[in-house]
Design a protein around this motif. Structure first.
Motif, PDB file in Angstrom:
ATOM      1  N   GLY A   1       0.736  -1.207   0.050  1.00  0.00           N
ATOM      2  CA  GLY A   1      -0.002  -0.100   0.143  1.00  0.00           C
ATOM      3  C   GLY A   1       0.926   1.204   0.124  1.00  0.00           C
ATOM      4  O   GLY A   1       0.406   2.047  -0.723  1.00  0.00           O
ATOM      5  N   GLU A   2       1.757   1.171   0.679  1.00  0.00           N
ATOM      6  CA  GLU A   2       2.614   2.234   0.751  1.00  0.00           C
ATOM      7  C   GLU A   2       3.547   2.791  -0.666  1.00  0.00           C
ATOM      8  O   GLU A   2       3.418   3.887  -0.918  1.00  0.00           O
ATOM      9  CB  GLU A   2       3.864   2.202   1.934  1.00  0.00           C
TER      10      GLU A   2
ATOM     11  N   VAL B   1       2.370   1.820  -3.632  1.00  0.00           N
ATOM     12  CA  VAL B   1       1.211   2.241  -4.522  1.00  0.00           C
ATOM     13  C   VAL B   1       0.800   3.537  -4.320  1.00  0.00           C
ATOM     14  O   VAL B   1       0.833   4.469  -5.082  1.00  0.00           O
ATOM     15  CB  VAL B   1       0.140   1.124  -4.445  1.00  0.00           C
ATOM     16  N   LEU B   2       0.443   4.068  -3.189  1.00  0.00           N
ATOM     17  CA  LEU B   2      -0.050   5.116  -2.654  1.00  0.00           C
ATOM     18  C   LEU B   2       0.687   6.336  -2.874  1.00  0.00           C
ATOM     19  O   LEU B   2       0.461   7.528  -3.133  1.00  0.00           O
ATOM     20  CB  LEU B   2      -0.709   5.161  -1.262  1.00  0.00           C
ATOM     21  N   THR B   3       1.982   5.930  -2.543  1.00  0.00           N
ATOM     22  CA  THR B   3       3.034   7.132  -2.861  1.00  0.00           C
ATOM     23  C   THR B   3       3.870   7.172  -4.197  1.00  0.00           C
ATOM     24  O   THR B   3       4.503   8.071  -4.603  1.00  0.00           O
ATOM     25  CB  THR B   3       4.438   6.864  -1.848  1.00  0.00           C
ATOM     26  N   GLY B   4       3.323   6.209  -5.192  1.00  0.00           N
ATOM     27  CA  GLY B   4       3.735   6.295  -6.595  1.00  0.00           C
ATOM     28  C   GLY B   4       5.110   5.505  -6.578  1.00  0.00           C
ATOM     29  O   GLY B   4       5.600   5.484  -7.780  1.00  0.00           O
TER      30      GLY B   4
ATOM     31  N   THR C   1       5.480   3.014  -9.346  1.00  0.00           N
ATOM     32  CA  THR C   1       5.325   3.409 -10.537  1.00  0.00           C
ATOM     33  C   THR C   1       6.983   3.754 -11.341  1.00  0.00           C
ATOM     34  O   THR C   1       7.108   3.845 -12.591  1.00  0.00           O
ATOM     35  CB  THR C   1       4.543   4.801 -11.183  1.00  0.00           C
TER      36      THR C   1
ATOM     37  N   SER D   1       4.391   7.663  11.425  1.00  0.00           N
ATOM     38  CA  SER D   1       3.643   8.634  10.892  1.00  0.00           C
ATOM     39  C   SER D   1       2.409   9.135  11.760  1.00  0.00           C
ATOM     40  O   SER D   1       1.912  10.277  11.727  1.00  0.00           O
ATOM     41  CB  SER D   1       2.799   7.980   9.324  1.00  0.00           C
TER      42      SER D   1
ATOM     43  N   GLN E   1      11.474   8.070  -3.327  1.00  0.00           N
ATOM     44  CA  GLN E   1      10.669   9.614  -3.180  1.00  0.00           C
ATOM     45  C   GLN E   1      11.400  10.767  -3.719  1.00  0.00           C
ATOM     46  O   GLN E   1      11.005  11.645  -4.338  1.00  0.00           O
ATOM     47  CB  GLN E   1      10.283   9.638  -1.734  1.00  0.00           C
TER      48      GLN E   1
END
Length: 327
Positions: free
Chosen positions: A59-60, A62-65, A68, A125, A197
């Motif tokens: 999930g981390e 995918v959600l942060t990109g 990709t 977080s 990131q």
């Protein structure tokens, strides 16, 4: 049998059958079913923990990109960033005076270190806003009370969940080896997140790869610390395994050492290099590198002495144990 016994069992001695009265062992079908269900529940609980950790990591990404990213250079930077940490872990593996730990168990521990990093990311977080509102000391409190203990605990769990329960974990020193590998797994996924990131933030600017390379260089310096801290916690987990009567306090001691070392590093790394640079005129990057080398070097030496001391004791008693049994 445990040293603690019911008063009826103590008084009766060994002659009287006290099954299901004051003692117990699996005899009936229901007993054996209970044993099987208990083991199934334990396995299910462990599998559930691993599944949740896997979902968090996926999930981390995918959600942060991060999922990709298709640039091969980013993958190469991530691999290069863990080389120093890998070197420390390999040294501890080779320094084990007992039998070398098998690669399959090391791999599982590494992967659990990767997966369990997701738990720390979520917890950090959630807690971050609570401490960022505290002026002056909020960041240090966050490092000491949240980041360091949480991250060291999840790395400890990566050892405890699997390697600790295997026949291969048959000496105190094995805890340091598996602790180092758990730390390597944690550092790998943490480096991947930071480096990925940075690439996403700089993508399309023309300086994405140089900026990402700089981040990878910085992260390569942070990796050995993770390995060293969790090696301490792992060593004391090994010590606890063979000192059952004091296992709890021994485990706590190991986690305290790891968390204090970790929290102190996080707190000082943002202050000491800047102060040294301002007072001496040394370039900030040089002061930064010098601080990390000095800090990790000092802790690494303490760990080296601990491992060496164990090896000396093992060699000295090997003949007495008929060739060096680590049991």
């Amino acid at each position: 049998m445990s040293g603690e016994r019911d008063p009826v069992e103590r008084a009766a001695g060994e002659e009287r059958d006290l099954y299901d009265v004051a003692s117990w062992e699996p005899r009936s079908r229901l007993d054996r079913l209970s044993v099987r269900l208990y083991r199934l529940l334990l396995r299910g609980a462990r599998a559930f923990v691993v599944l949740v950790a896997l979902l968090i990591i996926l999930g981390e990404f995918v959600l942060t990109g991060l999922a990709t990213i298709a640039e091969p250079a980013v993958g190469a930077y991530i691999l290069l960033s863990i080389v120093p940490a890998l070197g420390v872990a390999v040294y501890l593996w080779r320094a084990d005076a007992t039998m070398r730990e098998p690669l399959d168990t090391l791999l599982v521990t590494f992967l659990l270190g990767v997966l369990f990093a997701g738990f720390a990311a979520v917890f950090n977080s959630v807690a971050d806003p609570l401490f960022s509102a505290i002026p002056y000391v909020g960041l240090a409190l966050f490092f000491y009370l949240v980041v360091a203990p949480v991250e060291e605990t999840v790395k400890w769990l990566a050892i405890r969940l699997y390697a600790f329960r295997t026949p291969e974990f048959n000496a105190v020193i094995d805890g340091a080896v598996y602790g180092a590998v758990a730390g390597l797994g944690f550092a790998t996924i943490e480096n991947a997140a930071y480096i990925g990131q940075q690439y996403l933030e700089a993508a399309g600017t023309g300086s994405a790869l140089p900026a990402t390379l700089r981040t990878a260089a910085v992260r390569s310096l942070a990796g050995p610390g993770h390995v060293i801290y969790s090696a301490f916690a792992g060593y004391y987990l090994g010590l606890a395994k063979y000192n059952r009567e004091n296992a709890g306090p021994i485990v706590v001691k190991g986690l305290l050492i790891a968390a204090l070392a970790h929290g102190t590093y996080n707190t000082l790394v943002g202050v000491v290099p800047a102060a040294v640079s301002a007072l001496t005129g040394v370039a900030l990057p040089i002061a930064f590198i010098g601080f990390i080398l000095a800090y990790d070097g000092a802790l690494g030496y303490v760990l080296y002495r601990k491992v060496t001391r164990y090896g000396e004791a093992y060699d000295a008693t090997a003949g007495e144990e008929g060739g060096g049994s680590s049991e």
